[in-house]
Design a protein around this motif. Structure first.
Motif, PDB file in Angstrom:
ATOM      1  N   VAL A 146       9.290  -8.824   8.443  1.00 24.49           N
ATOM      2  CA  VAL A 146       9.283  -7.373   8.279  1.00 24.49           C
ATOM      3  C   VAL A 146       7.857  -6.917   7.970  1.00 24.49           C
ATOM      4  CG1 VAL A 146      10.293  -5.420   7.060  1.00 24.49           C
ATOM      5  CG2 VAL A 146      11.637  -7.500   7.422  1.00 24.49           C
ATOM      6  N   GLY A 179       4.514 -16.643  -2.057  1.00 25.69           N
ATOM      7  CA  GLY A 179       5.767 -16.013  -1.661  1.00 25.69           C
ATOM      8  C   GLY A 179       5.619 -14.736  -0.848  1.00 25.69           C
ATOM      9  N   LEU A 180       4.449 -14.539  -0.234  1.00 25.71           N
ATOM     10  CA  LEU A 180       4.237 -13.287   0.503  1.00 25.71           C
ATOM     11  C   LEU A 180       4.253 -13.471   2.020  1.00 25.71           C
ATOM     12  CD1 LEU A 180       1.538 -11.513  -1.722  1.00 25.71           C
ATOM     13  CD2 LEU A 180       4.012 -11.143  -1.668  1.00 25.71           C
ATOM     14  N   GLY A 181       4.567 -14.675   2.478  1.00 26.10           N
ATOM     15  CA  GLY A 181       4.785 -14.826   3.920  1.00 26.10           C
ATOM     16  C   GLY A 181       3.745 -15.596   4.712  1.00 26.10           C
ATOM     17  N   LYS A 182       2.842 -16.282   4.050  1.00 24.90           N
ATOM     18  CA  LYS A 182       1.819 -17.025   4.793  1.00 24.90           C
ATOM     19  C   LYS A 182       2.443 -18.156   5.616  1.00 24.90           C
ATOM     20  CE  LYS A 182      -0.386 -18.118   1.007  1.00 24.90           C
ATOM     21  NZ  LYS A 182       0.448 -17.430   0.004  1.00 24.90           N
ATOM     22  N   THR A 183       3.267 -18.938   4.949  1.00 24.29           N
ATOM     23  CA  THR A 183       3.890 -20.060   5.656  1.00 24.29           C
ATOM     24  C   THR A 183       4.808 -19.553   6.765  1.00 24.29           C
ATOM     25  OG1 THR A 183       3.718 -21.454   3.701  1.00 24.29           O
ATOM     26  CG2 THR A 183       5.349 -22.100   5.351  1.00 24.29           C
ATOM     27  N   HIS A 184       5.515 -18.485   6.474  1.00 23.19           N
ATOM     28  CA  HIS A 184       6.380 -17.872   7.485  1.00 23.19           C
ATOM     29  C   HIS A 184       5.565 -17.542   8.745  1.00 23.19           C
ATOM     30  CE1 HIS A 184       9.931 -14.982   8.289  1.00 23.19           C
ATOM     31  NE2 HIS A 184       9.204 -15.036   9.386  1.00 23.19           N
ATOM     32  N   LYS A 313      17.552  -8.641   5.472  1.00 18.29           N
ATOM     33  CA  LYS A 313      18.247  -9.850   5.002  1.00 18.29           C
ATOM     34  C   LYS A 313      19.719  -9.555   4.705  1.00 18.29           C
ATOM     35  CE  LYS A 313      14.151 -12.050   4.236  1.00 18.29           C
ATOM     36  NZ  LYS A 313      13.632 -13.161   4.943  1.00 18.29           N
ATOM     37  N   VAL A 338       8.260 -11.920  -2.139  1.00 20.31           N
ATOM     38  CA  VAL A 338       9.397 -11.893  -1.224  1.00 20.31           C
ATOM     39  C   VAL A 338      10.351 -13.050  -1.485  1.00 20.31           C
ATOM     40  CG1 VAL A 338      10.090 -11.785   1.197  1.00 20.31           C
ATOM     41  CG2 VAL A 338       7.923 -10.791   0.471  1.00 20.31           C
ATOM     42  N   ARG A 339       9.794 -14.167  -1.893  1.00 16.63           N
ATOM     43  CA  ARG A 339      10.666 -15.309  -2.140  1.00 16.63           C
ATOM     44  C   ARG A 339      11.685 -14.979  -3.230  1.00 16.63           C
ATOM     45  NH1 ARG A 339       7.082 -19.322  -3.031  1.00 16.63           N
ATOM     46  NH2 ARG A 339       6.892 -19.786  -0.825  1.00 16.63           N
ATOM     47  N   GLU A 342      14.307 -12.419  -1.967  1.00 14.10           N
ATOM     48  CA  GLU A 342      15.342 -13.088  -1.176  1.00 14.10           C
ATOM     49  C   GLU A 342      16.311 -13.824  -2.079  1.00 14.10           C
ATOM     50  OE1 GLU A 342      13.383 -15.974   1.230  1.00 14.10           O
ATOM     51  OE2 GLU A 342      13.702 -14.824   3.063  1.00 14.10           O
TER      52      GLU A 342
END
Ligand code: ADP
Ligand code: MG
Length: 472
Positions: A146, A179-184, A313, A338-339, A342
């Motif tokens: 998102v 938890g802000l989406g780097k790995t995503h 989600k 974000v983690r 969720e």
């Protein structure tokens, strides 16, 4: 290598008008090595018709009859070919596999292609993997990321990298809090490239794994193979690069790998929990080179983005529906990352399913007590130090000093432990806050306290009481 190994232009080599005997002799030698390595069947199916098209600027060029064989060879055999070649000729650092004309496929090759495509499909239905077998989480895609103000630059940059056939910027450096989406985003790039360009060699790895592999390569004196596996990739992604701060030899190797890839116009993507210039314990020249491409930061989420993420989600939750007011409540109250957001939604939904009642705000408040409280208050390391010093009746100066007597060292370990629990600071940051200690000291403290809590009820008590005071 002999005189005959001198470099030639690609055109020369393709016309084969000036076949280079030295090179061809070496190729014959490598081919017989391949036959030994992979066995007669594989060799006859895939390798026997390969030709050496030459060496140019450190890159060995191998040509296959068809695009399909090219892709297959590239994925399955190129690293080994390169390794064997490098053993004889140290100047070669990379390999490319090219295809001759697509049209001239013999019946056998047509069959071969169909067969391999089938094999490939069976593989693709499993979890996607990068070319070296690291698992890529198939749930992480661009579609379900998102986008808001805080992450739009990172998102757009990641998409560019996944979509471009040229290298748009090198490296792409993604940074932001945990938890802000780097790995995503990194997995999204890898998943997309793997799906749309199976011929490209993609490698995703945490910096930690990079380090362990490097160390074991050193131990087993296998650094050639280590280098080889990296230098044959088209797209290298190293996650959480802050991890190799202060690890000097790993850094050095990383830097060489990085340079080799960038020089060969291969895409590199890196993530870290902070910007290149804020990385401490990483050499200046590396930091500066990391900043050469595009540096995209992911900021903490804002309310709108949190709302968007929760809505997305919530739609996917099976069996439970979560009302809008609950979603708004969560977006207001869980602000950390974000983690956690969720996790909060999943917890509430699981609870609702369990008790068989719809999710309400009261229920949410109840179920998420601890999380909401932690999000309400930002606990700082300073605060923890103050609280711990007071609790154990110590002076701040002692807590932060180098003194090792038990009555000071233990509270210090407790304070480090609590800092790890209650703040999102990294281990090196915590170490610095405690009189410039190394992050390994912090790791040791956290482990120690974790162990002691199980057996030492007085300590367990202290921790419980301190935690309550900190939470307020
Ligand atoms: P990081 O690597 O920065 O610590 P992750 O990529 O592991 O963070 O993200 C943590 C979780 O939050 C993952 O489950 C991820 O899918 C999710 N997430 C983070 N940002 C977004 C976003 N913008 N949209 C959807 N999910 C997200
Ligand atoms: Mg991550």
């Amino acid at each position: 290598m002999s005189e005959g190994m001198k470099q030639q232009s690609a055109a020369d080599l393709e016309s084969k008008s000036s076949a280079d005997m030295g090179q061809q002799a070496l190729w014959t030698h490598v081919k017989s090595g391949l036959k030994n390595e992979f066995g007669e069947d594989v060799f006859n199916a895939w390798l026997t018709n390969l030709e050496c098209a030459g060496v140019e600027g450190g890159t060995l060029s191998i040509s296959a009859r068809t695009p399909f064989v090219r892709d297959w060879v590239k994925r399955h055999y190129a690293p080994k070919i390169l390794e064997m070649w490098m053993r004889e000729d140290g100047r070669v650092m990379a390999i490319e596999v090219i295809a001759q004309k697509a049209s001239q496929m013999s019946p056998v090759e047509t069959q071969q292609t169909a067969l391999a495509q089938k094999q490939d499909q069976t593989q693709a239905s499993d979890v996607l993997e990068d070319s070296f077998g690291a698992r890529l989480d198939p749930r992480y895609s661009f579609d379900n990321f998102v986008v808001g103000k805080s992450n739009e630059l990172a998102f757009a940059a990641a998409q560019r990298v996944a979509d471009s056939s040229e290298v748009p910027f090198n490296p792409l450096f993604l940074h932001g809090g945990c938890g802000l989406g780097k790995t995503h985003l990194m997995h999204a790039i890898a998943n997309k490239v793997r799906r749309e360009h199976p011929e490209r060699i993609v490698m995703y790895m945490s910096a930690e794994k990079f380090m362990f592999q490097f160390i074991s390569a050193l131990r087993y004196k296998d650094t050639v193979a280590f280098k080889r596996q990296f230098r044959s990739v088209d797209l290298l992604m190293i996650d959480d690069v802050q991890f190799i701060a202060n690890k000097n030899s790993t850094q050095e190797e990383f830097f060489h790998t990085f340079n080799a890839l960038v020089d060969n116009r291969r895409q590199v993507v890196i993530s870290a929990d902070r910007s290149p210039t804020d990385l401490e314990g990483i050499e200046e020249r590396i930091v500066s080179r990391l900043g050469w491409g595009l540096v995209a930061d992911i900021h903490p989420t804002d309310y709108e983005l949190r709302l968007g993420i929760l809505q997305a989600k919530a739609e996917k939750l099976e069996g439970t529906s979560v009302r809008d007011d609950v979603i708004e409540f969560l977006a207001h109250r869980i602000t950390s990352n974000v983690r956690e957001l969720e996790g909060a939604l999943n917890r509430v939904a699981a609870y609702a399913t369990l008790v068989g009642r719809p999710v309400t705000i009261d229920m949410t408040r109840d179920v998420l007590q601890d999380l909401i409280r932690a999000n309400d208050r930002k606990i700082t390391i300073d605060e923890i130090q103050r609280q711990v010093a007071e609790y154990y009746n110590l002076r701040m100066a002692d807590l932060l000093s180098a003194r090792r007597s038990r009555n000071i060292a233990r509270p210090r370990q407790v304070a480090m432990y609590l800092s790890k629990q209650f703040t999102s600071r990294s281990l090196p940051e915590i170490g610095r806050k405690f009189g410039g200690r190394d992050h390994t000291t912090v790791i040791h403290a956290v482990r120690k306290v974790d162990d002691l809590r199980l057996t030492d009820s007085a300590l367990e008590d202290d921790i419980a009481r301190l935690s309550r005071m900190l939470r307020g």
